[in-house]
Design a protein around this motif. Structure first.
Motif, short mmCIF file in Angstrom:
data_model
loop_
_atom_site.label_atom_id
_atom_site.label_comp_id
_atom_site.label_asym_id
_atom_site.label_seq_id
_atom_site.Cartn_x
_atom_site.Cartn_y
_atom_site.Cartn_z
N ALA A 49 6.82 8.72 -2.73
CA ALA A 49 6.18 7.50 -3.24
C ALA A 49 5.20 7.83 -4.36
O ALA A 49 5.12 7.13 -5.37
CB ALA A 49 5.48 6.77 -2.11
N MET A 50 4.44 8.93 -4.20
CA MET A 50 3.45 9.30 -5.21
C MET A 50 4.12 9.85 -6.47
O MET A 50 3.57 9.74 -7.57
CB MET A 50 2.48 10.32 -4.63
CG MET A 50 1.59 9.75 -3.54
SD MET A 50 0.46 10.98 -2.85
CE MET A 50 -0.64 11.24 -4.25
N ALA A 51 5.29 10.43 -6.32
CA ALA A 51 5.98 10.99 -7.47
C ALA A 51 6.52 9.91 -8.40
O ALA A 51 6.64 10.13 -9.61
CB ALA A 51 7.12 11.90 -7.01
N GLN A 52 6.84 8.74 -7.86
CA GLN A 52 7.39 7.64 -8.66
C GLN A 52 6.75 6.32 -8.23
O GLN A 52 7.42 5.37 -7.83
CB GLN A 52 8.91 7.56 -8.50
CG GLN A 52 9.68 8.72 -9.09
CD GLN A 52 11.18 8.52 -8.96
OE1 GLN A 52 11.72 8.53 -7.86
NE2 GLN A 52 11.85 8.33 -10.09
N THR A 53 5.43 6.27 -8.33
CA THR A 53 4.69 5.12 -7.79
C THR A 53 5.11 3.81 -8.44
O THR A 53 5.32 2.80 -7.75
CB THR A 53 3.18 5.34 -7.95
OG1 THR A 53 2.81 6.55 -7.28
CG2 THR A 53 2.40 4.17 -7.34
N ALA A 70 0.85 -1.19 0.00
CA ALA A 70 0.00 0.00 0.00
C ALA A 70 0.88 1.24 0.00
O ALA A 70 2.03 1.20 0.45
CB ALA A 70 -0.93 0.01 1.22
N GLY A 71 0.34 2.31 -0.52
CA GLY A 71 1.08 3.56 -0.47
C GLY A 71 1.38 3.94 0.96
O GLY A 71 2.51 4.29 1.32
N VAL A 72 0.35 3.88 1.78
CA VAL A 72 0.47 4.13 3.22
C VAL A 72 -0.26 3.01 3.94
O VAL A 72 -1.37 2.64 3.56
CB VAL A 72 -0.14 5.48 3.61
CG1 VAL A 72 -0.16 5.66 5.12
CG2 VAL A 72 0.62 6.63 2.95
N ILE A 73 0.34 2.45 4.97
CA ILE A 73 -0.30 1.43 5.80
C ILE A 73 -0.59 2.06 7.16
O ILE A 73 0.31 2.33 7.94
CB ILE A 73 0.58 0.18 5.94
CG1 ILE A 73 0.79 -0.47 4.57
CG2 ILE A 73 -0.06 -0.82 6.90
CD1 ILE A 73 1.68 -1.70 4.58
N ALA A 74 -1.88 2.32 7.41
CA ALA A 74 -2.29 3.00 8.63
C ALA A 74 -3.07 2.09 9.57
O ALA A 74 -3.74 2.56 10.49
CB ALA A 74 -3.13 4.23 8.28
N ALA A 75 -3.01 0.79 9.33
CA ALA A 75 -3.66 -0.19 10.19
C ALA A 75 -2.72 -1.39 10.31
O ALA A 75 -1.75 -1.51 9.56
CB ALA A 75 -5.01 -0.62 9.62
N LEU A 127 4.80 1.76 0.41
CA LEU A 127 5.59 2.52 -0.55
C LEU A 127 6.19 3.76 0.10
O LEU A 127 7.33 4.14 -0.20
CB LEU A 127 4.73 2.94 -1.74
CG LEU A 127 4.05 1.84 -2.56
CD1 LEU A 127 3.44 2.43 -3.83
CD2 LEU A 127 5.01 0.72 -2.90
N ALA A 128 5.43 4.40 0.99
CA ALA A 128 5.95 5.57 1.67
C ALA A 128 7.17 5.20 2.52
O ALA A 128 8.12 5.97 2.63
CB ALA A 128 4.86 6.20 2.54
N GLY A 129 7.12 4.02 3.11
CA GLY A 129 8.26 3.56 3.90
C GLY A 129 9.49 3.31 3.05
O GLY A 129 10.61 3.67 3.42
N LEU A 130 9.28 2.73 1.88
CA LEU A 130 10.41 2.47 0.98
C LEU A 130 10.99 3.77 0.43
O LEU A 130 12.21 3.92 0.31
CB LEU A 130 9.96 1.59 -0.18
CG LEU A 130 9.64 0.12 0.11
CD1 LEU A 130 9.13 -0.55 -1.17
CD2 LEU A 130 10.85 -0.61 0.64
N ALA A 131 10.09 4.71 0.11
CA ALA A 131 10.52 5.93 -0.58
C ALA A 131 10.99 7.02 0.38
O ALA A 131 11.57 8.01 -0.06
CB ALA A 131 9.39 6.46 -1.44
#
Length: 382
Positions: free
Chosen positions: A362-366, A334-339, A352-356
């Motif tokens: 993450a959104m700029a290079q999904t 997921a882009g963001v995992i909030a659960a 993805l946010a964690g990786l990027a």
């Protein structure tokens, strides 16, 4: 089901190809479900090139549903059509013809919120959605799958019904203005001229279960996303209530789960005779997800944001439930995992946010980060 390794003649482990199903939703605004599945597959193959990968991009009835069907159903044909967009300007769209005669029509492509700048909460309409449905019927559709989501309007589906032959008149017997504003002047509704449903009927694909009116209705819950302030929400709801009083059986239809979907387009389609179906479940059935999961070792699913709402009819929850029946181990991206993904039942997850290093990156290079996530999940599963 493969275990992932076997003994070689020399006594050491040797990799056994596994069957991996890749079934994500779209990452809205940044990657379609088909693009996300392809990117995850590219990343996975850098780690385990011998695994069998089955791409089954998913959708919940919203943006990307048509693309998901096109990618998953061999022999499907995209049929271009020009319609009136949500502000009346011509818009190039398409409907999808499946080999069995079913037509998939997606509201986001004809009457979607991303088609407007600025937003027009009182005046946006669904005429183009109805025009695309009519084009599919003219093209010989024997069944309709109508994907609701990402709408710009709160018109109760009146625009769509008008394109299909419905009549909505004011006190002077003139057609009312398109959009919710026009509902404030509607005095008579005549649905007798509506085109008949195709022989196989029409299913509404949506993950929304809201009724049409009230504090959980189309205006109150979704109106602010379409540019409505508090005063405008009251007007939107009051105008929808006026419509309900004039539609035969309107009060019971307005209470039906999903009537509030896509600004009340669910209500309009119910009045036409369509039936509601859970978006994710119906898409999964239509693309043959269960067959793909048979004998699968792993399944990857995902969406832009995984949170508390993801358990309520969203793609990850649907894939998770179906995987549990076959024994395929479920993985989440997921882009963001909030659960808590592990508590939900996923054996591994990647943000993805964690990786990027952040959501913006993450959104700029999904697609790039989806590839990285595919490789990360492959490593995590041995």
């Amino acid at each position: 089901m493969n275990t992932g390794a076997a003994a070689s003649s020399a006594g050491g482990p040797v990799a056994v190809p596994r069957r991996v199903v890749i079934a994500p939703d779209s990452f809205k605004g940044t990657a379609s479900a088909a693009d996300a599945a392809a990117a995850l597959a590219r990343g996975w193959r850098t780690v385990h090139p011998g695994d069998e990968l089955l791409l089954r991009p998913m959708a919940d009835g919203g943006e990307g549903t048509l693309d998901a069907f096109a990618a998953a159903v061999p022999g499907s044909e995209r049929v271009p059509v020009t319609v009136h967009g949500p502000d009346g300007r011509p818009a190039d769209a398409a409907w999808l013809r499946l080999p069995d005669g079913t037509a998939v029509v997606e509201l986001a492509l004809t009457s979607g919120i991303t088609m407007l700048d600025p937003l027009r909460p009182l005046d946006a309409h669904t005429l183009g959605f109805g025009e695309a449905i009519a084009a599919a019927l003219d093209g010989g559709a024997t069944r309709l799958l109508l994907a609701l989501g990402g709408s710009a309007s709160t018109d109760g589906g009146v625009g769509a019904l008008a394109a299909l032959g419905g009549s909505f008149l004011d006190a002077a017997n003139r057609p009312v203005k398109l959009g919710n504003r026009g509902l404030g002047t509607v005095a008579r509704v005549d649905l007798s001229g509506l085109r008949p449903l195709p022989a196989g009927g029409a299913l509404v694909l949506s993950d929304v279960t809201n009724p049409l009116l009230g504090e959980l209705g189309a205006a109150a819950v979704f109106g602010p996303q379409k540019g409505a302030d508090a005063a405008t929400v009251e007007v939107l709801d009051a105008n929808l209530a006026r419509l309900v009083r004039l539609v035969p059986g309107g009060h019971s239809l307005a209470r039906a789960p999903g009537a509030g979907a896509a600004g009340g387009t669910g209500f309009g389609l119910l009045a036409w005779g369509a039936r509601m179906a859970g978006g994710s479940a119906a898409v999964a059935d239509a693309i043959g997800l269960d067959a793909a999961l048979d004998d699968a070792d792993l399944v990857i699913t995902g969406e832009g944001r995984f949170d508390g709402q993801s358990a309520a009819g969203k793609v990850p929850s649907e894939v998770l439930a179906r995987a549990a029946k076959t024994g395929a181990r479920p993985l989440l991206v997921a882009g963001v995992i909030a659960a808590d993904a592990a508590a939900a039942g996923f054996v591994a997850s990647v943000s993805l946010a964690g990786l990027a290093g952040g959501s913006d990156a993450a959104m700029a290079q999904t697609r790039h980060w989806l590839e990285a996530a595919g490789a990360e999940l492959a490593r995590a599963t041995g």
